[in-house]
Structures are given as C-alpha cells and as structure tokens.
Write an enzyme that holds these catalytic residues in place. Structure first.
Site, PDB file in Angstrom:
ATOM      1  N   ASP A 110      -0.992  16.306  -2.828  1.00 22.93           N
ATOM      2  CA  ASP A 110      -1.314  15.370  -3.909  1.00 22.93           C
ATOM      3  C   ASP A 110      -0.277  15.529  -5.021  1.00 22.93           C
ATOM      4  O   ASP A 110       0.088  16.642  -5.408  1.00 22.93           O
ATOM      5  CB  ASP A 110      -2.723  15.645  -4.433  1.00 22.93           C
ATOM      6  CG  ASP A 110      -3.241  14.487  -5.277  1.00 22.93           C
ATOM      7  OD1 ASP A 110      -4.189  13.814  -4.835  1.00 22.93           O
ATOM      8  OD2 ASP A 110      -2.695  14.246  -6.380  1.00 22.93           O
ATOM      9  N   HIS A 112      -8.266   8.142   2.436  1.00 20.56           N
ATOM     10  CA  HIS A 112      -7.646   9.469   2.440  1.00 20.56           C
ATOM     11  C   HIS A 112      -8.704  10.480   2.062  1.00 20.56           C
ATOM     12  O   HIS A 112      -9.557  10.225   1.214  1.00 20.56           O
ATOM     13  CB  HIS A 112      -6.471   9.538   1.455  1.00 20.56           C
ATOM     14  CG  HIS A 112      -6.848   9.124   0.058  1.00 20.56           C
ATOM     15  ND1 HIS A 112      -6.973   7.807  -0.306  1.00 20.56           N
ATOM     16  CD2 HIS A 112      -7.168   9.856  -1.034  1.00 20.56           C
ATOM     17  CE1 HIS A 112      -7.337   7.738  -1.577  1.00 20.56           C
ATOM     18  NE2 HIS A 112      -7.470   8.974  -2.044  1.00 20.56           N
ATOM     19  N   HIS A 146      -6.457   3.019   0.378  1.00 22.86           N
ATOM     20  CA  HIS A 146      -6.089   3.345   1.760  1.00 22.86           C
ATOM     21  C   HIS A 146      -6.802   4.667   2.008  1.00 22.86           C
ATOM     22  O   HIS A 146      -6.541   5.649   1.294  1.00 22.86           O
ATOM     23  CB  HIS A 146      -4.562   3.483   1.868  1.00 22.86           C
ATOM     24  CG  HIS A 146      -4.051   3.919   3.217  1.00 22.86           C
ATOM     25  ND1 HIS A 146      -3.080   3.220   3.907  1.00 22.86           N
ATOM     26  CD2 HIS A 146      -4.350   4.998   3.987  1.00 22.86           C
ATOM     27  CE1 HIS A 146      -2.810   3.845   5.044  1.00 22.86           C
ATOM     28  NE2 HIS A 146      -3.567   4.938   5.112  1.00 22.86           N
ATOM     29  N   GLY A 182     -14.200   7.129  -8.325  1.00 22.07           N
ATOM     30  CA  GLY A 182     -12.912   7.764  -8.540  1.00 22.07           C
ATOM     31  C   GLY A 182     -11.811   7.318  -7.606  1.00 22.07           C
ATOM     32  O   GLY A 182     -10.694   7.832  -7.681  1.00 22.07           O
ATOM     33  N   THR A 197      -8.755   5.478  -6.421  1.00 25.57           N
ATOM     34  CA  THR A 197      -7.670   4.740  -7.081  1.00 25.57           C
ATOM     35  C   THR A 197      -6.653   4.203  -6.081  1.00 25.57           C
ATOM     36  O   THR A 197      -5.891   3.297  -6.416  1.00 25.57           O
ATOM     37  CB  THR A 197      -6.943   5.638  -8.098  1.00 25.57           C
ATOM     38  OG1 THR A 197      -6.414   6.783  -7.417  1.00 25.57           O
ATOM     39  CG2 THR A 197      -7.880   6.093  -9.203  1.00 25.57           C
ATOM     40  N   CYS A 239       0.849  -1.200   0.000  1.00 24.41           N
ATOM     41  CA  CYS A 239       0.000   0.000   0.000  1.00 24.41           C
ATOM     42  C   CYS A 239       0.882   1.247   0.000  1.00 24.41           C
ATOM     43  O   CYS A 239       1.666   1.482   0.926  1.00 24.41           O
ATOM     44  CB  CYS A 239      -0.918  -0.016   1.216  1.00 24.41           C
ATOM     45  SG  CYS A 239      -1.833   1.508   1.412  1.00 24.41           S
ATOM     46  N   ASN A 251     -13.347   9.805  -1.912  1.00 27.09           N
ATOM     47  CA  ASN A 251     -13.832   8.939  -2.974  1.00 27.09           C
ATOM     48  C   ASN A 251     -13.889   7.505  -2.435  1.00 27.09           C
ATOM     49  O   ASN A 251     -12.953   7.050  -1.765  1.00 27.09           O
ATOM     50  CB  ASN A 251     -12.911   9.012  -4.185  1.00 27.09           C
ATOM     51  CG  ASN A 251     -12.911  10.395  -4.823  1.00 27.09           C
ATOM     52  OD1 ASN A 251     -13.917  11.097  -4.790  1.00 27.09           O
ATOM     53  ND2 ASN A 251     -11.783  10.798  -5.388  1.00 27.09           N
ATOM     54  N   HIS A 293      -9.380  14.205   0.435  1.00 23.50           N
ATOM     55  CA  HIS A 293      -8.788  15.267  -0.384  1.00 23.50           C
ATOM     56  C   HIS A 293      -9.191  16.599   0.240  1.00 23.50           C
ATOM     57  O   HIS A 293     -10.366  16.954   0.249  1.00 23.50           O
ATOM     58  CB  HIS A 293      -9.337  15.216  -1.814  1.00 23.50           C
ATOM     59  CG  HIS A 293      -8.997  13.983  -2.580  1.00 23.50           C
ATOM     60  ND1 HIS A 293      -8.031  13.955  -3.555  1.00 23.50           N
ATOM     61  CD2 HIS A 293      -9.514  12.722  -2.532  1.00 23.50           C
ATOM     62  CE1 HIS A 293      -7.969  12.743  -4.087  1.00 23.50           C
ATOM     63  NE2 HIS A 293      -8.862  11.979  -3.489  1.00 23.50           N
ATOM     64  N   CYS A 324       0.355   3.487   3.072  1.00 23.12           N
ATOM     65  CA  CYS A 324       0.998   2.904   4.265  1.00 23.12           C
ATOM     66  C   CYS A 324       2.482   3.235   4.252  1.00 23.12           C
ATOM     67  O   CYS A 324       3.065   3.587   5.290  1.00 23.12           O
ATOM     68  CB  CYS A 324       0.805   1.388   4.297  1.00 23.12           C
ATOM     69  SG  CYS A 324      -0.818   0.838   4.874  1.00 23.12           S
TER      70      CYS A 324
END
Ligand code: AMP
Length: 111
Positions: free
Chosen positions: A30, A98, A96, A91, A93, A4, A85, A100, A7
């Site tokens: 990002d 997160h 893990h 969306g 991808t 991951c 997402n 935005h 991770c």
C-alpha cells in the site's frame, strides 16, 4: 477498465512495489501503509468489489486468499487481517476489488 489504477498496476502499466504475483493475482505494498505490514492483494481482471468478485471470479478470489497467506508467511509469521472495504461509507476509495493484508503490531488500526 480504462481508468482503473489497479487494472493498470495488474497490467504492469504503472509501477508498484510488487511482493507476489501469479497469472491472475497481484500483491503490492500500500502506498500509504496504516500498519507495519500493509499489502494489497487484487485480481488482475476488474471487479468492483468483493461480492462482485465472488460472483464473477470465485476461483480468482480464492487464489487471492492463498496469495495473502503466502505474503503473511513471508512478512508476519503467517498471521494477518484480510480486509475488503466495500462502498464509500465503509472506506472504499479504489473500486477494483482488493484485500488489505495487515499485521505486524498490536491490533487497533483499520484499512
Ligand atoms: P480502499 O480505501 O479500501 O479502497 O483502499 C485503497 C488503498 O489503495 C488505500 O489504502 C491507498 O493507500 C492504496 N493505494 C492507492 N493508490 C495506490 C497505488 N498506486 N499503489 C499502492 N497503493 C495505492
């Protein structure tokens, strides 16, 4: 999780542009920003999505929101979108969890 990417960022095993960090939460820019401010906030421990995180680590999820506020306070006058997402068709991808953290211009973009 072994493979991951988030991770590994949380563990400091691969580099990221880190803007905030606590014992169990990390926020980093990002790599392909879609807004003037576009920072990701994630737990260091693995959960695949926001609902799983709410079940498995609710206090960490709450601390992610607090870190998001701190990032927005520093970068965009304390106002922000926090987008999770969930699932490929929405969306997601990186599996893990997160959020935005986004702002810095007129609305219209999405994560
Ligand atoms: P999502 O599509 O909601 O799963 O969001 C994944 C986000 O992670 C995308 O906006 C990617 O640009 C971003 N991303 C992928 N790899 C990295 C990385 N190594 N460092 C920073 N951001 C990344």
């Amino acid at each position: 999780m072994t493979d991951c990417i988030f991770c590994k960022i949380g563990a400091g095993e691969i580099p990221a542009d880190i803007v905030a960090e606590t014992e169990d939460v990390i926020a980093f820019r990002d790599i392909a920003p879609k807004a003037p401010v576009h920072v990701l906030v994630a737990p260091k421990a693995h959960a695949p999505n926001v609902a799983a995180a709410a079940r498995e680590m609710p206090e960490v999820l709450a601390r992610m929101a607090i870190v998001a506020q701190q990032v927005a306070d520093a970068e965009c006058d304390g106002e922000f979108r926090l987008i999770f997402n969930t699932g490929p068709s929405a969306g997601q991808t990186v599996f893990h969890v997160h959020g935005h953290i986004m702002n810095g211009g007129a609305l219209g973009w999405s994560a």
